[in-house]
Design an enzyme around this catalytic site. Structure first.
Site, PDB file in Angstrom:
ATOM      1  N   MET A  58       1.120  -1.179   0.105  1.00  0.00           N
ATOM      2  CA  MET A  58       0.075   0.621   0.058  1.00  0.00           C
ATOM      3  C   MET A  58       1.361   0.833  -0.579  1.00  0.00           C
ATOM      4  SD  MET A  58      -2.765  -0.797   2.988  1.00  0.00           S
ATOM      5  CE  MET A  58      -2.041  -0.853   4.235  1.00  0.00           C
ATOM      6  N   CYS A  73      -0.806   4.685  -1.151  1.00  0.00           N
ATOM      7  CA  CYS A  73      -1.659   5.767  -1.149  1.00  0.00           C
ATOM      8  C   CYS A  73      -2.934   5.654  -0.498  1.00  0.00           C
ATOM      9  CB  CYS A  73      -1.929   6.440  -2.269  1.00  0.00           C
ATOM     10  SG  CYS A  73      -2.013   5.401  -3.053  1.00  0.00           S
ATOM     11  N   CYS A 121      -4.804   2.844  -2.098  1.00  0.00           N
ATOM     12  CA  CYS A 121      -4.239   1.540  -1.619  1.00  0.00           C
ATOM     13  C   CYS A 121      -5.759   0.705  -0.526  1.00  0.00           C
ATOM     14  CB  CYS A 121      -3.436   1.621  -1.394  1.00  0.00           C
ATOM     15  SG  CYS A 121      -2.313   2.205  -2.706  1.00  0.00           S
ATOM     16  N   TYR A 136      -2.255  -6.745  -3.743  1.00  0.00           N
ATOM     17  CA  TYR A 136      -1.213  -5.868  -3.238  1.00  0.00           C
ATOM     18  C   TYR A 136      -1.296  -8.129  -1.808  1.00  0.00           C
ATOM     19  CZ  TYR A 136      -3.374  -1.597  -3.517  1.00  0.00           C
ATOM     20  OH  TYR A 136      -3.749  -0.259  -3.674  1.00  0.00           O
ATOM     21  N   CYS A 195      28.294 -22.956  10.012  1.00  0.00           N
ATOM     22  CA  CYS A 195      29.446 -23.123   8.619  1.00  0.00           C
ATOM     23  C   CYS A 195      30.354 -22.138   9.522  1.00  0.00           C
ATOM     24  CB  CYS A 195      28.532 -22.209   8.200  1.00  0.00           C
ATOM     25  SG  CYS A 195      30.001 -21.615   6.201  1.00  0.00           S
ATOM     26  N   CYS A 235      32.059 -24.715   7.671  1.00  0.00           N
ATOM     27  CA  CYS A 235      33.213 -24.900   6.814  1.00  0.00           C
ATOM     28  C   CYS A 235      34.170 -24.319   6.860  1.00  0.00           C
ATOM     29  CB  CYS A 235      32.544 -23.479   5.547  1.00  0.00           C
ATOM     30  SG  CYS A 235      30.719 -24.091   5.261  1.00  0.00           S
ATOM     31  N   CYS A 258      50.741 -26.114 -27.848  1.00  0.00           N
ATOM     32  CA  CYS A 258      49.576 -25.265 -26.576  1.00  0.00           C
ATOM     33  C   CYS A 258      49.073 -24.183 -26.069  1.00  0.00           C
ATOM     34  CB  CYS A 258      51.008 -25.874 -25.471  1.00  0.00           C
ATOM     35  SG  CYS A 258      52.098 -24.211 -25.793  1.00  0.00           S
ATOM     36  N   CYS A 259      49.217 -23.451 -27.132  1.00  0.00           N
ATOM     37  CA  CYS A 259      48.070 -22.394 -27.644  1.00  0.00           C
ATOM     38  C   CYS A 259      47.562 -22.176 -28.673  1.00  0.00           C
ATOM     39  CB  CYS A 259      49.132 -21.065 -27.268  1.00  0.00           C
ATOM     40  SG  CYS A 259      50.874 -21.133 -26.293  1.00  0.00           S
TER      41      CYS A 259
END
Ligand SMILES: Cc1cc2nc3c(=O)[nH]c(=O)nc-3n(C[C@H](O)[C@H](O)[C@H](O)COP(=O)(O)OP(=O)(O)OC[C@H]3O[C@@H](n4cnc5c(N)ncnc54)[C@H](O)[C@@H]3O)c2cc1C
Length: 571
Positions: free
Chosen positions: A14, A16, A19, A68, A138, A143, A568-569
């Site tokens: 809401m 206003c 609303c 809403y 964690c 972790c 390689c490249c």
């Protein structure tokens, strides 16, 4: 159920006076509603007087159709006693009942934090209840402490290992108390900055210290034994998310319960380095700690009941990792069924069988790393209609909703994908679904898994066996790290990359990497699996030269060509 009830709704969206009018009209349009009132759009509230049989869903649906969203916070009969959806009385003493919250999250770990923050960001009033230390597993015992301890030992090991002899000096004994002190320092710092300070930045979230249990369908009680003001308080929040995590679990081996063994928490806090240690269980936590202790100077024996270590990973990775660990001096014993645990002369003695032969192992310390089980006992869950699985995990559907329509669950407590990023993802998802009917479904098809050994095991998606079991016609490419320029330059060619592709679509189904820092490489594959990228597209993508990630591109080329013959490249 009384004839007439007063309901209070929390309304979002809401902006206003119009609303407020629209929401009032929407509520009044529901059959059975006698009065509806929004005391100003800024209040975010609506009150309704309705017949006792008006369903809360009918009210929230009417508000939603008006554009809403709403949650019912309280429902009060004319007798002034608060009632649950079934009309059961949940608290006679209104002073002892709190219906202030749209959402109550039980468990202040990663899943709980993610859920609470998402709820607050969506504009709801949220309570976060934590029985132990803020931050959960964690940051405190999972972790963070394990990875910083592992890294400390890795640096010590790297300085001494043969590949770099002559470049680095071989150090003396590791300063173990210092390793533990550094670990504690980081844990304290991250708990403060990533949890305590973050919570302070969300005044919409009320933090309640105490152990919570469900009372009826949508009631929550804080353990009366909790010190401080929260003990014994009762709440009837709009929705509940259970995020109570998991704890270390030990198998029922005769004698085990009579000895004071280490688990993953106490193993991260040993004040002295043991000379020898048996690690029971060779999954991620067991392997990581086994290697860390071995590198620090402990003689480590790893006992695993299944035929191989890292038993849920692709078998080629398990086999290669076992070889590397054995080269470093760990003793690996797969297929070992422990039948007895004893304590003799201050040492742990484990007896068991391997392929019918009886074997005995002994050591100064015993670490049991055989998995974790959800924290669900003594919480009144089943009485509240929340169903549990065989391992005590909360059963949820794809929306993370339990069998009780008020209660969602997220993180380790659901027994699925026990990783912190999954906990955070599922916490957010549960909050969104609980509060906004977003209907977001849990997708675990691309969850990355890392075992922080050295080399690391990193994988995502299906193994070759899983893909075949699921009926895919697959193509497989396996590339040794010997072909990866970065590995050659680093003088460390341990490991391999295995890719599994769908032969029909060329899409990547799974990626399995054993390599130093493989965890840094896997994310490319995670994106490919999640977004259906084909092997060809990966192959035609540029990867930076002299990175291990380039190995993924080489593995895609290996579907078609012998990479040993590549310049390689040239790519
Ligand atoms: C040694 C180890 C290493 C790990 N390493 C990694 C890693 O490197 N990467 C990774 O992704 N994952 C790792 N994990 C897993 C990761 O830590 C967990 O998946 C994650 O922390 C789970 O978060 P959660 O919020 O579900 O549960 P938790 O973080 O366990 O939070 C649950 C919280 O609920 C509280 N609680 C329990 N019951 C109640 C109650 N009745 N009322 C109120 N509060 C309650 C608990 O005190 C706890 O704080 C590791 C785990 C361990 C043990």
């Amino acid at each position: 159920m009384s004839d007439q009830e007063k309901l209070e709704l929390s309304v979002r969206g809401m902006t206003c006076d119009s609303c407020a009018t629209h929401v009032t009209q929407a509520l009044k349009s529901v059959p059975g509603v006698k009065e509806a009132n929004v005391p100003g759009w800024q209040s975010g509230l609506a009150t309704v007087i309705a017949k006792g049989d008006v369903k809360t869903e009918a009210l929230t649906a009417a508000v939603r159709e008006a554009g809403y969203s709403a949650t019912v916070c309280t429902r009060q009969s004319s007798l002034s006693s608060l009632r649950s959806e079934e009309g059961k009385e949940v608290a006679r003493n209104s002073g002892n009942s709190r219906n202030l919250f749209d959402l109550m999250v039980i468990g202040g770990g990663s899943a709980g934090f993610a859920a609470a923050i998402k709820g607050a960001e969506l504009g709801f009033k949220v309570a976060l209840v934590e029985a132990g230390t803020i931050g959960g597993t964690c940051v405190n015992v999972g972790c963070v402490p394990s990875k910083t301890l592992i890294r400390s030992v890795e640096l010590y090991h790297l300085a001494g290992q043969h590949r770099f002899r002559g470049v680095y000096t071989v150090p003396g004994r590791i300063d173990w108390p210092q390793v533990i002190a550094h670990k504690d320092e980081l844990v304290n710092e991250l708990r403060q900055t990533k949890y305590t300070d973050v919570l302070a930045a969300y005044p919409e979230i009320t933090y309640i210290q105490g152990r919570a249990r469900l009372t009826g369908k949508n009631g929550v009680e804080i353990d009366p034994a909790t010190p401080g003001g929260a003990g014994g308080k009762r709440y009837t929040p709009g929705k509940i998310i259970i995020a109570t995590g998991a704890k270390p679990w030990a198998p029922p081996i005769p004698g085990l319960n009579e000895v004071p063994y280490l688990d993953s928490t106490s193993a991260l806090d040993l004040k002295e380095l043991p000379r020898s240690m048996i690690v029971l269980g060779a999954n991620a936590v067991g392997l990581e700690l086994a290697q860390a202790y071995a590198r620090a100077g402990t003689y480590v024996t790893v006992l695993e009941v299944l035929p191989r270590i890292a038993p849920f990973e692709d078998s080629s990775l398990s086999v290669a990792l076992a070889e590397y660990l054995e080269e470093e001096g760990l003793r690996i014993v797969p297929n070992f069924k422990t039948t007895k645990v004893e304590r003799r002369d201050g040492r742990y003695v484990l007896t068991g069988t391997q392929n019918d032969a009886e074997l005995t192992f002994e050591a100064e310390q015993l670490l049991v790393a055989t998995g974790r089980r959800p924290n669900t006992s003594g919480m009144g869950l089943e009485e509240a209609g929340v169903k549990l699985g065989q391992r005590g995990e909360i059963l949820v559907n794809d929306l993370l909703l339990t069998h009780n329509p008020f209660v969602y669950a997220a993180g380790d407590v659901t027994g699925r994908d026990m990783f912190v990023y999954v906990a955070a993802y599922s916490g957010m998802l549960a909050a969104e679904n609980a509060l906004t009917d977003a209907g977001r479904t849990y997708d675990a098809s691309y969850v990355p898994r890392i075992t922080f050994t050295d080399p690391q095991v990193a994988s995502a998606g299906l193994t070759e066996d899983q893909a075949r079991e699921q009926g895919y016609e697959v193509r497989v490419s396996t590339l040794s790290m010997v072909h990866v320029p970065r590995a050659l330059a680093a003088r460390d060619t341990r490991g391999l990359i295995k890719l599994v592709a769908n032969a029909a679509t060329d899409q990547l189904l799974g990626a399995h990497i054993l390599a130093p820092e493989a965890g840094e490489m896997i994310q490319t594959a995670v994106l490919a699996i999640r977004f259906g990228i084909t092997v060809r597209e990966l192959r035609e993508t540029m990867f930076p030269y002299l990175t291990n990630a380039e190995g993924l591109k080489l593995a895609t080329i290996a579907f078609e060509k012998d990479v040993a013959k590549l310049s390689c490249c040239a790519g």
